[in-house]
Design a protein around this motif. Sequence first.
Motif, mmCIF file in Angstrom:
data_model
loop_
_atom_site.group_PDB
_atom_site.id
_atom_site.type_symbol
_atom_site.label_atom_id
_atom_site.label_comp_id
_atom_site.label_asym_id
_atom_site.label_seq_id
_atom_site.Cartn_x
_atom_site.Cartn_y
_atom_site.Cartn_z
ATOM 1 N N PHE A 76 -65.063 37.175 -70.099
ATOM 2 C CA PHE A 76 -65.057 38.642 -70.231
ATOM 3 C C PHE A 76 -64.111 39.123 -71.324
ATOM 4 O O PHE A 76 -63.480 40.167 -71.203
ATOM 5 C CB PHE A 76 -64.742 39.322 -68.888
ATOM 6 N N ARG A 77 -64.025 38.327 -72.383
ATOM 7 C CA ARG A 77 -63.255 38.704 -73.566
ATOM 8 C C ARG A 77 -64.179 38.660 -74.775
ATOM 9 O O ARG A 77 -65.056 37.812 -74.858
ATOM 10 C CB ARG A 77 -62.100 37.725 -73.789
ATOM 11 N N LEU A 78 -63.975 39.573 -75.706
ATOM 12 C CA LEU A 78 -64.764 39.605 -76.934
ATOM 13 C C LEU A 78 -63.885 39.055 -78.049
ATOM 14 O O LEU A 78 -62.914 39.701 -78.458
ATOM 15 C CB LEU A 78 -65.224 41.028 -77.248
ATOM 16 N N ARG A 79 -64.213 37.859 -78.496
ATOM 17 C CA ARG A 79 -63.407 37.208 -79.533
ATOM 18 C C ARG A 79 -64.310 36.871 -80.710
ATOM 19 O O ARG A 79 -65.259 36.108 -80.574
ATOM 20 C CB ARG A 79 -62.759 35.957 -78.989
ATOM 21 N N ARG A 108 -54.273 43.398 -73.956
ATOM 22 C CA ARG A 108 -54.029 42.358 -74.967
ATOM 23 C C ARG A 108 -54.976 41.177 -74.760
ATOM 24 O O ARG A 108 -55.290 40.820 -73.646
ATOM 25 C CB ARG A 108 -52.579 41.871 -74.908
ATOM 26 N N ARG A 109 -55.430 40.631 -75.858
ATOM 27 C CA ARG A 109 -56.329 39.474 -75.900
ATOM 28 C C ARG A 109 -57.718 39.745 -75.308
ATOM 29 O O ARG A 109 -58.468 38.828 -75.061
ATOM 30 C CB ARG A 109 -55.684 38.247 -75.263
ATOM 31 N N ARG A 110 -58.062 41.004 -75.065
ATOM 32 C CA ARG A 110 -59.387 41.342 -74.539
ATOM 33 C C ARG A 110 -60.413 41.413 -75.681
ATOM 34 O O ARG A 110 -61.542 40.990 -75.541
ATOM 35 C CB ARG A 110 -59.320 42.678 -73.797
ATOM 36 N N ILE A 111 -60.008 41.994 -76.837
ATOM 37 C CA ILE A 111 -60.872 42.068 -78.023
ATOM 38 C C ILE A 111 -60.038 41.606 -79.219
ATOM 39 O O ILE A 111 -59.070 42.259 -79.579
ATOM 40 C CB ILE A 111 -61.408 43.492 -78.253
ATOM 41 N N GLN A 112 -60.447 40.477 -79.816
ATOM 42 C CA GLN A 112 -59.671 39.892 -80.910
ATOM 43 C C GLN A 112 -60.571 39.453 -82.061
ATOM 44 O O GLN A 112 -61.735 39.146 -81.852
ATOM 45 C CB GLN A 112 -58.935 38.635 -80.432
ATOM 46 N N ILE A 113 -59.970 39.409 -83.244
ATOM 47 C CA ILE A 113 -60.601 38.823 -84.426
ATOM 48 C C ILE A 113 -59.687 37.707 -84.900
ATOM 49 O O ILE A 113 -58.511 37.937 -85.166
ATOM 50 C CB ILE A 113 -60.796 39.864 -85.552
ATOM 51 N N VAL A 147 -55.599 38.342 -88.656
ATOM 52 C CA VAL A 147 -55.695 38.152 -87.201
ATOM 53 C C VAL A 147 -55.457 39.505 -86.557
ATOM 54 O O VAL A 147 -54.437 40.138 -86.815
ATOM 55 C CB VAL A 147 -54.653 37.122 -86.708
ATOM 56 N N VAL A 148 -56.414 39.944 -85.733
ATOM 57 C CA VAL A 148 -56.337 41.285 -85.147
ATOM 58 C C VAL A 148 -56.552 41.212 -83.641
ATOM 59 O O VAL A 148 -57.491 40.586 -83.179
ATOM 60 C CB VAL A 148 -57.416 42.216 -85.755
ATOM 61 N N ASP A 149 -55.670 41.861 -82.909
ATOM 62 C CA ASP A 149 -55.857 42.107 -81.481
ATOM 63 C C ASP A 149 -55.981 43.616 -81.368
ATOM 64 O O ASP A 149 -55.050 44.336 -81.729
ATOM 65 C CB ASP A 149 -54.669 41.577 -80.679
#
Length: 172
Positions: A76-79, A108-113, A147-149
């Motif tokens: 359930f994280r979008l990475r 934090r760490r739910r949607i990352q690039i 790197v993006v959170d």
Amino acid sequence: AGVLLTLLLILPRALLLLLPRLLPVQIRMKGPGFLSPFYFTARDVSFSYRGEGTDHFLLQCSSLRFRISLTQLLLFRLRFRTFSLVEPYLEYENHVESFRKTRLLPARRRIQIDSLRIETGEVFVVDYTLPGPYRLRIRNINVEGGVVDLATSAALLLQIRRGRAELGRGII
């Protein structure tokens, strides 16, 4: 297993079609879009949001590509493993004070690039919450290895392997 695979193939395309019906969003693009549920590629992309009483934005780019991590999606994280924008133009109108929007940020760490790449980008911001209103334009943005959170997007400036941009007559 066949039903799950069919859902995974249809769901991303269905979301792109339904989103404009649910929100004041416009999406236009050329190209295939989702080649699979985890890989997207398109040309001449335009994405805009103009809600009433809220911030507005417009994102246009000549090319957009990204890859999504399947294992993180199952958690359930979008990475995004990679996220590439060629000649992006972002226009952002700020109508709502920042402190009111921070509660809307994801955990934090739910949607990352993991690896952001921007080639010849431009950002134009108009902030109506400040006297003036305040205007800012950043041009010729080139980023590699960003790197993006999304929970802490301001940290992007400190987490770029290589980057350059023009602000006024200076270079950052």
